[in-house]
Write a protein that holds these residues in place. Structure first.
Motif, PDB file in Angstrom:
ATOM      1  N   GLU A 135      32.809  39.083  33.814  1.00 49.57           N
ATOM      2  CA  GLU A 135      33.855  40.072  34.092  1.00 49.57           C
ATOM      3  C   GLU A 135      33.597  41.386  33.351  1.00 49.57           C
ATOM      4  O   GLU A 135      33.879  42.467  33.870  1.00 49.57           O
ATOM      5  CB  GLU A 135      35.227  39.515  33.717  1.00 49.57           C
ATOM      6  CG  GLU A 135      35.711  38.370  34.600  1.00 49.57           C
ATOM      7  CD  GLU A 135      36.006  38.799  36.022  1.00 49.57           C
ATOM      8  OE1 GLU A 135      36.106  40.015  36.286  1.00 49.57           O
ATOM      9  OE2 GLU A 135      36.142  37.911  36.882  1.00 49.57           O
ATOM     10  N   GLY A 164      32.813  42.856  36.548  1.00 50.23           N
ATOM     11  CA  GLY A 164      34.105  42.681  37.191  1.00 50.23           C
ATOM     12  C   GLY A 164      35.249  43.465  36.598  1.00 50.23           C
ATOM     13  O   GLY A 164      35.126  44.640  36.228  1.00 50.23           O
ATOM     14  N   ALA A 165      36.382  42.800  36.470  1.00 53.10           N
ATOM     15  CA  ALA A 165      37.641  43.463  36.143  1.00 53.10           C
ATOM     16  C   ALA A 165      37.703  44.019  34.731  1.00 53.10           C
ATOM     17  O   ALA A 165      38.543  44.865  34.439  1.00 53.10           O
ATOM     18  CB  ALA A 165      38.798  42.477  36.350  1.00 53.10           C
ATOM     19  N   ARG A 198      35.145  45.597  33.126  1.00 54.12           N
ATOM     20  CA  ARG A 198      34.131  46.633  32.866  1.00 54.12           C
ATOM     21  C   ARG A 198      34.779  47.829  32.158  1.00 54.12           C
ATOM     22  O   ARG A 198      35.839  48.311  32.551  1.00 54.12           O
ATOM     23  CB  ARG A 198      33.485  47.108  34.167  1.00 54.12           C
ATOM     24  CG  ARG A 198      32.582  46.075  34.805  1.00 54.12           C
ATOM     25  CD  ARG A 198      31.817  46.644  35.982  1.00 54.12           C
ATOM     26  NE  ARG A 198      30.767  47.563  35.558  1.00 54.12           N
ATOM     27  CZ  ARG A 198      29.893  48.123  36.372  1.00 54.12           C
ATOM     28  NH1 ARG A 198      29.948  47.878  37.682  1.00 54.12           N
ATOM     29  NH2 ARG A 198      28.963  48.924  35.915  1.00 54.12           N
ATOM     30  N   SER A 204      41.438  33.989  35.284  1.00 52.74           N
ATOM     31  CA  SER A 204      40.254  33.503  35.984  1.00 52.74           C
ATOM     32  C   SER A 204      40.291  31.982  36.082  1.00 52.74           C
ATOM     33  O   SER A 204      41.120  31.328  35.463  1.00 52.74           O
ATOM     34  CB  SER A 204      38.991  33.973  35.248  1.00 52.74           C
ATOM     35  OG  SER A 204      37.817  33.656  35.952  1.00 52.74           O
ATOM     36  N   GLY A 251      40.654  38.174  37.879  1.00 53.60           N
ATOM     37  CA  GLY A 251      39.220  38.383  37.781  1.00 53.60           C
ATOM     38  C   GLY A 251      38.586  38.723  39.118  1.00 53.60           C
ATOM     39  O   GLY A 251      39.011  38.233  40.171  1.00 53.60           O
ATOM     40  N   ASP A 252      37.566  39.568  39.063  1.00 52.66           N
ATOM     41  CA  ASP A 252      36.846  39.978  40.267  1.00 52.66           C
ATOM     42  C   ASP A 252      35.676  39.064  40.590  1.00 52.66           C
ATOM     43  O   ASP A 252      35.257  38.974  41.753  1.00 52.66           O
ATOM     44  CB  ASP A 252      36.296  41.404  40.100  1.00 52.66           C
ATOM     45  CG  ASP A 252      37.390  42.463  40.118  1.00 52.66           C
ATOM     46  OD1 ASP A 252      38.461  42.191  40.687  1.00 52.66           O
ATOM     47  OD2 ASP A 252      37.163  43.552  39.567  1.00 52.66           O
ATOM     48  N   VAL A 253      35.116  38.412  39.574  1.00 54.06           N
ATOM     49  CA  VAL A 253      33.939  37.554  39.789  1.00 54.06           C
ATOM     50  C   VAL A 253      34.443  36.160  40.141  1.00 54.06           C
ATOM     51  O   VAL A 253      34.777  35.367  39.263  1.00 54.06           O
ATOM     52  CB  VAL A 253      33.036  37.523  38.544  1.00 54.06           C
ATOM     53  CG1 VAL A 253      31.774  36.694  38.814  1.00 54.06           C
ATOM     54  CG2 VAL A 253      32.661  38.935  38.119  1.00 54.06           C
ATOM     55  N   THR A 254      34.502  35.870  41.423  1.00 48.19           N
ATOM     56  CA  THR A 254      35.101  34.618  41.882  1.00 48.19           C
ATOM     57  C   THR A 254      34.075  33.581  42.298  1.00 48.19           C
ATOM     58  O   THR A 254      34.403  32.400  42.391  1.00 48.19           O
ATOM     59  CB  THR A 254      36.052  34.889  43.062  1.00 48.19           C
ATOM     60  OG1 THR A 254      35.330  35.561  44.103  1.00 48.19           O
ATOM     61  CG2 THR A 254      37.217  35.765  42.631  1.00 48.19           C
ATOM     62  N   PRO A 256      31.615  32.146  38.402  1.00 51.46           N
ATOM     63  CA  PRO A 256      31.619  33.127  37.305  1.00 51.46           C
ATOM     64  C   PRO A 256      30.881  32.655  36.060  1.00 51.46           C
ATOM     65  O   PRO A 256      30.285  33.473  35.349  1.00 51.46           O
ATOM     66  CB  PRO A 256      33.110  33.351  37.035  1.00 51.46           C
ATOM     67  CG  PRO A 256      33.801  32.163  37.611  1.00 51.46           C
ATOM     68  CD  PRO A 256      32.978  31.726  38.779  1.00 51.46           C
ATOM     69  N   ARG A 309      27.217  33.123  36.785  1.00 50.14           N
ATOM     70  CA  ARG A 309      26.899  34.551  36.797  1.00 50.14           C
ATOM     71  C   ARG A 309      26.854  35.109  35.373  1.00 50.14           C
ATOM     72  O   ARG A 309      25.989  35.921  35.035  1.00 50.14           O
ATOM     73  CB  ARG A 309      27.945  35.303  37.615  1.00 50.14           C
ATOM     74  CG  ARG A 309      27.619  36.758  37.887  1.00 50.14           C
ATOM     75  CD  ARG A 309      26.411  36.884  38.796  1.00 50.14           C
ATOM     76  NE  ARG A 309      25.274  37.467  38.109  1.00 50.14           N
ATOM     77  CZ  ARG A 309      24.080  37.624  38.652  1.00 50.14           C
ATOM     78  NH1 ARG A 309      23.857  37.224  39.901  1.00 50.14           N
ATOM     79  NH2 ARG A 309      23.088  38.144  37.971  1.00 50.14           N
TER      80      ARG A 309
END
Length: 405
Positions: free
Chosen positions: A204, A208-209, A211, A345, A377-380, A383, A386
């Motif tokens: 993230e 993602g969210a 940053r 998340s 969270g943006d990284v779904t 995560p 990643r």
């Protein structure tokens, strides 16, 4: 001594700094022309040309296509050579080991999943790790020796003092005091180990969210309830690696759990963990509780509650009650850490989306003195994996992109 290689301010070091700046710009923006690189770095055209020639000769950049859409011949574009280095990550759960290999640009080039359901006396952990890694390496069309670094994400954390895995009794086979030495002997590349929730926070923060945020908390709810604490831009791991094990946190509304190291649970886990959602749903009148793993069931129930605005719907009551329970534990974290941001998340939280986020935000503003911003969270997609790749790539790039040597 002044004038020796590696001394700050020497031509070699300044060239290396310019090289790294250009490589980072190419990673962030993609293919760039010499003129554009010069403008972004502040270098003259001749110096930018020398820089690109140097990096191309070192195998770190490639000359690709040309610019289009302007009168006259297009300018040559340059990009980071994806094959300059490779790194790998593993996401380990009791049910499977998920492995991936990424090139130095961050693009995933190979992935492999090794199922490990209930393997308490089956395949040794070292073989599980090497089999999963080899599967991803093969899928990438590479050899194991092509991978420069591996980061493994697990529940719990390896105690830096003893080398033993703590806070993860549910992960079979990973608690041997010699495991890290065995893995080091079996693998040809440096290996790092990190808590799975911490790696979700890395993902993230990089992609993602979170940053641009130096202080944030990531609350995770999937197989277990945990948190990652990022303070001053760095992960806070604690003395034994157990910082963020908030599932053990005593909270109002849950019985006081004693001997938590034996039970593997605590008050916040019992109050708001994924395994508590199905029982809560039945208490609130939900009649059709789906089947499956407890975190899949929790995600399905939470998603259903987020899809309705009817306050009389038991699924909506479930969502509101769940939000209150989450905010109860979060209030303690917020009161102590005062973070700028809280990221929700894990499947059980992501399933609630904006509806759950808004409810938790409202409750938290009633329960805590400070008021951080809550986001989903943006990284779904995987995560933890990643984050493992991003962590491995960060160190790999530091090594490969250092042209001062």
């Amino acid at each position: 001594m002044a004038g020796t290689a590696g001394t700050p301010g020497t031509p070699r070091v300044l060239r290396a700094m310019n090289d790294r700046a250009a490589l980072d710009l190419l990673l962030e923006h993609g293919p760039l022309s010499r003129t554009r690189i010069g403008k972004l770095t502040g270098l003259s055209k001749p110096t930018a040309s020398q820089l690109l020639a140097r990096l191309e000769a070192a195998g770190l950049v490639l000359a690709g296509g040309t610019t289009e859409g302007r009168p006259g011949p297009g300018a040559q574009l340059y990009e980071v050579n994806p094959a300059a280095a490779y790194a790998a990550g593993l996401d380990v759960t009791p049910d499977r080991v998920l492995a991936a290999v990424a090139d130095v640009t961050g693009r995933t080039v190979g992935r492999y999943e090794l199922p490990t359901p209930g393997r308490r006396a089956a395949t040794p952990v070292v073989q599980q790790v090497t089999d999963a890694l080899d599967g991803a390496v093969k899928a990438a069309g590479l050899a194991r020796d092509d991978v420069r670094r591996l980061v493994i994400g697990t529940p719990g954390a390896f105690d830096p003092g003893t080398g033993r895995l703590r806070y993860a009794a549910h992960l079979p086979g990973w608690h041997s005091p010699t495991l890290l030495d065995e893995l080091a002997a079996a693998l040809p590349m440096p290996v790092e180990y990190e808590n799975d929730v911490n790696l979700a926070a890395v993902a993230e923060q990089r992609l993602g969210a979170a940053r641009g945020h130096e202080d944030f908390v990531l609350l995770w709810n999937q197989e277990g309830l945990g948190a990652a604490l990022v303070l001053g831009g760095r992960l806070h791991r604690g003395w034994t690696g157990g910082a963020g094990e908030v599932g053990f946190l005593p909270v109002p509304g849950a019985p006081l759990v004693r001997k938590v190291s034996r039970t593997g649970s605590g008050g916040f886990q019992e109050l708001a963990g994924s395994q508590a959602v199905a029982g809560l749903a039945r208490e609130l009148g939900v009649t059709a509780v789906p089947t499956g793993s407890y975190y899949e069931v929790a995600a399905a129930l939470v998603a259903r509650g987020a899809q309705t605005d009817d306050d009389n719907d038991p699924h909506r009551r479930l969502l509101r009650t769940y939000a209150t329970r989450l905010a109860t534990g979060l209030a303690s974290l917020v009161s102590v850490l005062d973070p700028e941001l809280v990221v929700l998340s894990g499947t059980s939280l992501a399933a609630g989306g904006e509806a759950l986020r808004a409810l938790v935000q409202d409750e938290l503003e009633e329960l805590a003195a400070s008021r951080p911003r809550l986001v989903v969270g943006d990284v779904t997609e995987h995560p933890v994996l990643r984050g493992a790749l991003e962590s491995a790539l960060a160190t790999t790039r530091d090594e490969v992109f250092d042209t001062s040597r």
